[in-house]
Design a protein around this motif. Structure first.
Motif, PDB file in Angstrom:
ATOM      1  N   THR A  41      41.978  38.233  61.641  1.00  0.00           N
ATOM      2  CA  THR A  41      41.551  39.571  61.216  1.00  0.00           C
ATOM      3  C   THR A  41      40.308  39.482  60.343  1.00  0.00           C
ATOM      4  OG1 THR A  41      43.803  40.387  61.375  1.00  0.00           O
ATOM      5  CG2 THR A  41      42.293  41.659  60.032  1.00  0.00           C
ATOM      6  N   HIS A  45      36.828  41.382  60.978  1.00  0.00           N
ATOM      7  CA  HIS A  45      36.160  42.232  59.983  1.00  0.00           C
ATOM      8  C   HIS A  45      34.734  41.759  59.714  1.00  0.00           C
ATOM      9  CE1 HIS A  45      40.050  44.164  58.145  1.00  0.00           C
ATOM     10  NE2 HIS A  45      39.896  44.381  59.442  1.00  0.00           N
ATOM     11  N   LEU A  50      32.618  44.823  58.437  1.00  0.00           N
ATOM     12  CA  LEU A  50      33.439  45.440  57.398  1.00  0.00           C
ATOM     13  C   LEU A  50      33.429  44.581  56.144  1.00  0.00           C
ATOM     14  CD1 LEU A  50      36.531  46.513  59.583  1.00  0.00           C
ATOM     15  CD2 LEU A  50      34.333  47.660  59.289  1.00  0.00           C
ATOM     16  N   PHE A  85      41.792  49.275  66.331  1.00  0.00           N
ATOM     17  CA  PHE A  85      42.674  48.613  65.370  1.00  0.00           C
ATOM     18  C   PHE A  85      44.072  48.458  65.935  1.00  0.00           C
ATOM     19  CE2 PHE A  85      39.312  50.396  62.747  1.00  0.00           C
ATOM     20  CZ  PHE A  85      38.973  49.283  61.995  1.00  0.00           C
ATOM     21  N   LYS A  87      46.777  49.267  64.471  1.00  0.00           N
ATOM     22  CA  LYS A  87      47.442  50.558  64.290  1.00  0.00           C
ATOM     23  C   LYS A  87      46.394  51.634  64.508  1.00  0.00           C
ATOM     24  CE  LYS A  87      50.929  51.303  60.713  1.00  0.00           C
ATOM     25  NZ  LYS A  87      50.877  51.347  59.241  1.00  0.00           N
ATOM     26  N   TYR A  89      44.405  54.606  63.717  1.00  0.00           N
ATOM     27  CA  TYR A  89      44.158  55.527  62.606  1.00  0.00           C
ATOM     28  C   TYR A  89      43.318  56.701  63.087  1.00  0.00           C
ATOM     29  CZ  TYR A  89      45.251  51.389  59.849  1.00  0.00           C
ATOM     30  OH  TYR A  89      45.847  50.295  59.324  1.00  0.00           O
ATOM     31  N   PHE A  90      43.597  57.863  62.474  1.00  0.00           N
ATOM     32  CA  PHE A  90      42.775  59.036  62.775  1.00  0.00           C
ATOM     33  C   PHE A  90      42.578  59.841  61.504  1.00  0.00           C
ATOM     34  CE2 PHE A  90      45.127  58.072  66.648  1.00  0.00           C
ATOM     35  CZ  PHE A  90      44.079  57.927  67.547  1.00  0.00           C
ATOM     36  N   VAL A  91      41.597  60.730  61.546  1.00  0.00           N
ATOM     37  CA  VAL A  91      41.520  61.749  60.498  1.00  0.00           C
ATOM     38  C   VAL A  91      42.536  62.815  60.886  1.00  0.00           C
ATOM     39  CG1 VAL A  91      40.058  63.442  59.346  1.00  0.00           C
ATOM     40  CG2 VAL A  91      39.098  61.257  60.062  1.00  0.00           C
ATOM     41  N   ARG A  92      43.614  62.873  60.125  1.00  0.00           N
ATOM     42  CA  ARG A  92      44.779  63.619  60.603  1.00  0.00           C
ATOM     43  C   ARG A  92      44.589  65.126  60.585  1.00  0.00           C
ATOM     44  NH1 ARG A  92      49.371  61.125  57.170  1.00  0.00           N
ATOM     45  NH2 ARG A  92      50.738  62.496  58.359  1.00  0.00           N
ATOM     46  N   ALA A  93      43.623  65.588  59.807  1.00  0.00           N
ATOM     47  CA  ALA A  93      43.398  67.029  59.767  1.00  0.00           C
ATOM     48  C   ALA A  93      42.656  67.524  61.010  1.00  0.00           C
ATOM     49  CB  ALA A  93      42.616  67.401  58.509  1.00  0.00           C
ATOM     50  N   LEU A  94      42.184  66.575  61.809  1.00  0.00           N
ATOM     51  CA  LEU A  94      41.369  66.970  62.966  1.00  0.00           C
ATOM     52  C   LEU A  94      42.110  66.745  64.275  1.00  0.00           C
ATOM     53  CD1 LEU A  94      37.956  65.359  61.917  1.00  0.00           C
ATOM     54  CD2 LEU A  94      38.789  67.672  61.449  1.00  0.00           C
ATOM     55  N   ASN A  99      38.092  64.325  66.289  1.00  0.00           N
ATOM     56  CA  ASN A  99      37.992  62.943  65.828  1.00  0.00           C
ATOM     57  C   ASN A  99      36.876  62.202  66.543  1.00  0.00           C
ATOM     58  OD1 ASN A  99      39.962  61.439  63.902  1.00  0.00           O
ATOM     59  ND2 ASN A  99      41.195  63.085  64.794  1.00  0.00           N
ATOM     60  N   ALA A 103      33.245  60.799  65.077  1.00  0.00           N
ATOM     61  CA  ALA A 103      32.758  59.430  65.270  1.00  0.00           C
ATOM     62  C   ALA A 103      31.296  59.445  65.699  1.00  0.00           C
ATOM     63  CB  ALA A 103      33.614  58.717  66.311  1.00  0.00           C
ATOM     64  N   ARG A 132      46.697  67.790  67.735  1.00  0.00           N
ATOM     65  CA  ARG A 132      46.621  67.017  66.500  1.00  0.00           C
ATOM     66  C   ARG A 132      47.023  65.584  66.815  1.00  0.00           C
ATOM     67  NH1 ARG A 132      46.688  69.407  61.467  1.00  0.00           N
ATOM     68  NH2 ARG A 132      45.335  71.202  61.588  1.00  0.00           N
ATOM     69  N   ARG A 148      37.679  56.440  71.131  1.00  0.00           N
ATOM     70  CA  ARG A 148      36.813  56.547  69.965  1.00  0.00           C
ATOM     71  C   ARG A 148      35.914  55.312  69.816  1.00  0.00           C
ATOM     72  NH1 ARG A 148      40.035  57.141  65.066  1.00  0.00           N
ATOM     73  NH2 ARG A 148      40.163  54.891  65.276  1.00  0.00           N
TER      74      ARG A 148
ATOM     75  N   LYS B   9      39.097  71.564  56.494  1.00  0.00           N
ATOM     76  CA  LYS B   9      40.203  71.133  57.360  1.00  0.00           C
ATOM     77  C   LYS B   9      41.164  70.223  56.605  1.00  0.00           C
ATOM     78  CE  LYS B   9      38.268  72.071  61.743  1.00  0.00           C
ATOM     79  NZ  LYS B   9      38.881  72.377  63.018  1.00  0.00           N
ATOM     80  N   ASN B  10      40.586  69.355  55.772  1.00  0.00           N
ATOM     81  CA  ASN B  10      41.453  68.479  54.989  1.00  0.00           C
ATOM     82  C   ASN B  10      42.343  69.280  54.040  1.00  0.00           C
ATOM     83  OD1 ASN B  10      40.837  65.930  55.970  1.00  0.00           O
ATOM     84  ND2 ASN B  10      38.988  65.790  54.710  1.00  0.00           N
ATOM     85  N   ASN B  13      45.038  71.238  55.868  1.00  0.00           N
ATOM     86  CA  ASN B  13      46.037  70.367  56.474  1.00  0.00           C
ATOM     87  C   ASN B  13      47.262  70.227  55.568  1.00  0.00           C
ATOM     88  OD1 ASN B  13      46.760  68.750  58.683  1.00  0.00           O
ATOM     89  ND2 ASN B  13      46.316  66.887  57.494  1.00  0.00           N
ATOM     90  N   GLU B 356      42.257  56.863  56.461  1.00  0.00           N
ATOM     91  CA  GLU B 356      41.278  57.771  57.055  1.00  0.00           C
ATOM     92  C   GLU B 356      39.896  57.521  56.494  1.00  0.00           C
ATOM     93  OE1 GLU B 356      44.003  61.691  57.220  1.00  0.00           O
ATOM     94  OE2 GLU B 356      41.863  61.981  56.960  1.00  0.00           O
ATOM     95  N   LEU B 359      38.544  54.379  57.725  1.00  0.00           N
ATOM     96  CA  LEU B 359      38.167  54.595  59.120  1.00  0.00           C
ATOM     97  C   LEU B 359      36.815  55.294  59.217  1.00  0.00           C
ATOM     98  CD1 LEU B 359      39.184  54.578  62.141  1.00  0.00           C
ATOM     99  CD2 LEU B 359      39.802  56.938  61.722  1.00  0.00           C
ATOM    100  N   MET B 363      33.379  54.078  60.965  1.00  0.00           N
ATOM    101  CA  MET B 363      32.624  54.863  61.946  1.00  0.00           C
ATOM    102  C   MET B 363      31.201  55.160  61.485  1.00  0.00           C
ATOM    103  SD  MET B 363      35.435  57.412  63.643  1.00  0.00           S
ATOM    104  CE  MET B 363      35.829  58.377  62.222  1.00  0.00           C
ATOM    105  N   ILE B 448      36.746  48.852  52.820  1.00  0.00           N
ATOM    106  CA  ILE B 448      37.246  49.056  54.178  1.00  0.00           C
ATOM    107  C   ILE B 448      38.192  47.942  54.600  1.00  0.00           C
ATOM    108  CG2 ILE B 448      36.584  49.628  56.521  1.00  0.00           C
ATOM    109  CD1 ILE B 448      33.706  49.735  55.599  1.00  0.00           C
TER     110      ILE B 448
END
Lengths: 208, 455
Positions: A41, A45, A50, A85, A87, A89-94, A99, A103, A132, A148, B9-10, B13, B356, B359, B363, B448
């Motif tokens: 990993t 990275h 990263l 990744f 797992k 991951y997302f921006v959960r509000a979108l 999403n 990007a 969602r 993505r 949006k955040n 949510n 997030e 992430l 991006m 990150i």
């Protein structure tokens, strides 16, 4: 093209992780194999920008990413490197669609809706674009995160254990998707894994 | 997608988190803004109605009460004074005095006070009739703009006065009949809420009822019997000392007074009573030693009381400001707590959202972008809370205005916006920013690789 030379990294400044040199041509698929704790990993990275290496060079399309300023590296990463990744991951509000749009925007690209729908359809999640991300199944999430990773037409796609949580059938499917998509985009695909099932699917292999 | 849209949006949510912060913030802002609004409008009303009056002279009692009653018409009179006791002020011979305006209170119509006075009174406020003319004769009345609107009176209409100030007429009885001869323009002064007539009209109304023995005033009135049906209303009143006039006769006076000019100059009716005199000094003598000592001189040497509106109002503001500063501090605490709640809600949501944020960095988002995203969430909460708070305070103000209108016939407005409310927006933004700055800094520092390895 993805290349490394004499790459070294250290968390504490005393013990160094030594990585073998990598040389992957554009459009090739590679497997990076190693046991847990072998620094897989960490290497991913480093390659993904990263983290910055302590020593050595990382060349992506001839550019030494270790020498970029952090803002330039952020930009470069968004534009040229797609990362899937372990797992998802997302921006959960979108939503799924938002999403992917995010990007593109964060990478400084124009939003290309047509390409987003095309990708989602190719990955069989086209019908989910308004959902969602919380409402997706694990398989769907994995596919959306592949979409993505591809959405900015990167030159390098890095995947971190993309199959570890999947059964054989899904495992094959996901690898197939990654292969075809990276080929279509003419991107270098590097999958980091300890999953033995993949050895039979991808011939180019590096052992850590 | 703009940062604002993403921040919005955040926030939406997690609607419950957002709600708590918003409710607190809106409550605090609403309270502060409402205090501003009430304070501003009360002071404006008071100041506007000062109208250059330097002194009020009336019966001994509470000076503040006298000021409130005679200048703002919100309290009861301290009592009455006899003309002979205040003659020196009314005579026009005092070199300091520009105008001395007698007021006689005690009657009302539908809760609007009837004031017996001279034509100088509306002039003091620079108010002229919009329709009709200024009253001249007894039982002619001019009404304020609000009176005309609410009591629905027009030129030529007649109405009966009621004893006392209550609109339900509980402690009153209908007596004198007045005729509307003029309606004043809207002035936002106390005149809007008043019915003005001659001082002698008030005396006559009360003479008929309270002092039946002063019959010489009724002698002059006509006796055309037009309102027989009203007779019953007056059966309960004491007309026992009926001195030769028959009962009906008395009543006829009540309802059909002679609209003639007052018989004698006010100043010669030495035994009659008025409620107060409003004194306006000459511009040249305003700051003179004599003018400044007049107040004390009157209070120490005469049977009447003098009070300065400026002094009494300052005293009133001082008293008000005590309760006001308590409320303001309370509102401040609520705003601070809501700032804390914004901080906590952002902070805890960041813990959920750290992947997030990492992430977004992957991006291509820079740390600065994340910093401003979180700041924006704090500011957005503050602005929405502010807007809700301002809406609440103006709604509250319209309720308050309605109550004030019912109770005191004072009109307040809910649609006036103050520059203080604008400053309040600055304060709100500041609190939103401060509450968000630590969470934003955390987002800025997101590592990150480390964050993504933790999972």
């Amino acid at each position: 093209m993805l290349q490394t030379k004499n790459l070294k990294f250290s968390y504490d400044g005393k013990t160094f992780l030594d990585f073998p040199d990598i040389n992957c041509q554009r459009g090739e698929q590679w497997l990076l194999l190693g046991q847990s704790g072998s620094g897989k990993t960490t290497l991913l990275h480093l390659l993904g920008g990263l983290r910055k290496p302590k020593q050595g060079e990382i060349l992506i399309d001839g550019k030494n990413t270790g020498q970029l300023s952090s803002t330039a590296l952020d930009q470069f990463r968004g534009k040229n490197i797609g990362i899937v990744f372990q797992k998802p991951y997302f921006v959960r509000a979108l939503t799924v669609e938002e999403n992917l749009m995010l990007a593109q925007e964060l990478a400084g690209q124009d939003v290309d809706r047509d390409y987003i729908y095309k990708l989602l359809n190719q990955l069989n999640v086209g019908h989910k674009f308004k959902s969602r991300t919380d409402n997706l199944s694990e398989g769907e999430k994995q596919r959306v995160s592949i979409a993505r990773a591809l959405v900015n037409r990167p030159t390098v796609i890095l995947a971190d254990e993309p199959t570890s949580a999947l059964d054989d059938k899904n495992c094959h499917e996901v690898i197939k998707l990654l292969e075809t998509q990276s080929k279509e985009a003419n991107a270098t695909l590097l999958i980091v894994t300890h999953d033995g099932r993949l050895k039979e699917l991808i011939k180019n292999q590096i052992e850590l | 997608m703009s940062n604002i849209k993403l921040a919005w949006k955040n926030l939406t949510n997690k609607p419950l988190n957002m709600m708590l912060s918003l409710v607190l913030f809106a409550l605090g802002v609403g309270m502060i803004s409402m205090i501003f609004l009430i304070e501003n409008q009360v002071q404006e009303k008071f100041d506007k109605n000062l109208a250059g009056i330097s002194l009020v002279i009336g019966a001994k009692g509470s000076p503040l009460q006298m000021i409130l009653c005679n200048m703002y018409h919100v309290d009861d009179p301290t009592g009455n004074v006899k003309i002979k006791d205040v003659k020196p002020f009314l005579s026009g011979r005092n070199p300091l005095i520009d105008k001395a305006i007698p007021l006689s209170l005690g009657d009302s119509y539908k809760g609007f006070r009837i004031v017996g006075t001279t034509q100088d009174y509306p002039e003091l406020y620079d108010v002229k009739p919009k329709e009709g003319k200024v009253w001249e004769n007894n039982f002619e009345a001019n009404i304020g703009a609000d009176v005309a609107k609410i009591a629905n009176l027009k030129i030529g209409d007649t109405f009966y006065s009621t004893h006392g100030f209550l609109s339900d007429g509980m402690n009153g009885h209908e007596h004198g009949q007045f005729k509307v001869v003029g309606i004043f323009q809207k002035s936002n002064s106390v005149i809007d809420q008043l019915i003005l007539t001659t001082t002698q009209s008030i005396w006559e109304v009360h003479a008929n009822h309270d002092e039946p023995e002063t019959t010489e005033t009724t002698e002059t009135t006509e006796t055309i019997d037009t309102t027989k049906e009203e007779t019953d209303n007056h059966d309960g009143h004491d007309h026992a000392t009926d001195d030769g006039h028959d009962h009906d006769h008395d009543h006829d006076h009540d309802h059909d007074h002679d609209h003639s000019a007052p018989q004698k100059p006010l100043i010669e009716e030495v035994d009659q009573e008025i409620t107060s005199i409003l004194i306006k000094f000459k511009e040249s003598s305003k700051k003179s030693f004599q003018a400044l000592t007049m107040l004390r001189g009157i209070n120490e040497n005469t049977e009447v009381m003098a009070a300065s509106p400026a002094i009494e109002l300052n005293r009133l503001y001082d008293n008000m400001s005590l309760g006001e500063s308590f409320l303001r501090n309370l509102a401040m605490i609520i705003v601070l707590v809501s700032g804390l709640s914004i901080f906590i809600s952002l902070f805890s949501s960041l813990r959920d959202r750290k992947y997030e944020l990492a992430l977004m960095r992957v991006m291509g988002a820079t740390p600065t972008k994340l910093f401003f995203l979180i700041i924006l969430e704090g500011l957005l909460l503050a602005v929405i809370g502010y807007v809700i708070g301002i809406i609440l305070s103006h709604l509250g103000m319209s309720v308050f205005a309605g109550q004030m209108e019912d109770k005191y016939h004072y009109s307040f407005t809910a649609t006036k916006f103050l520059k203080e409310e604008f400053y309040l927006l600055g304060g709100a933004l500041f609190i939103g920013f401060v509450a968000a700055v630590i969470p934003a800094y955390q987002a800025f520092r997101t590592d990150i690789s480390q964050t993504l390895t933790e999972s």
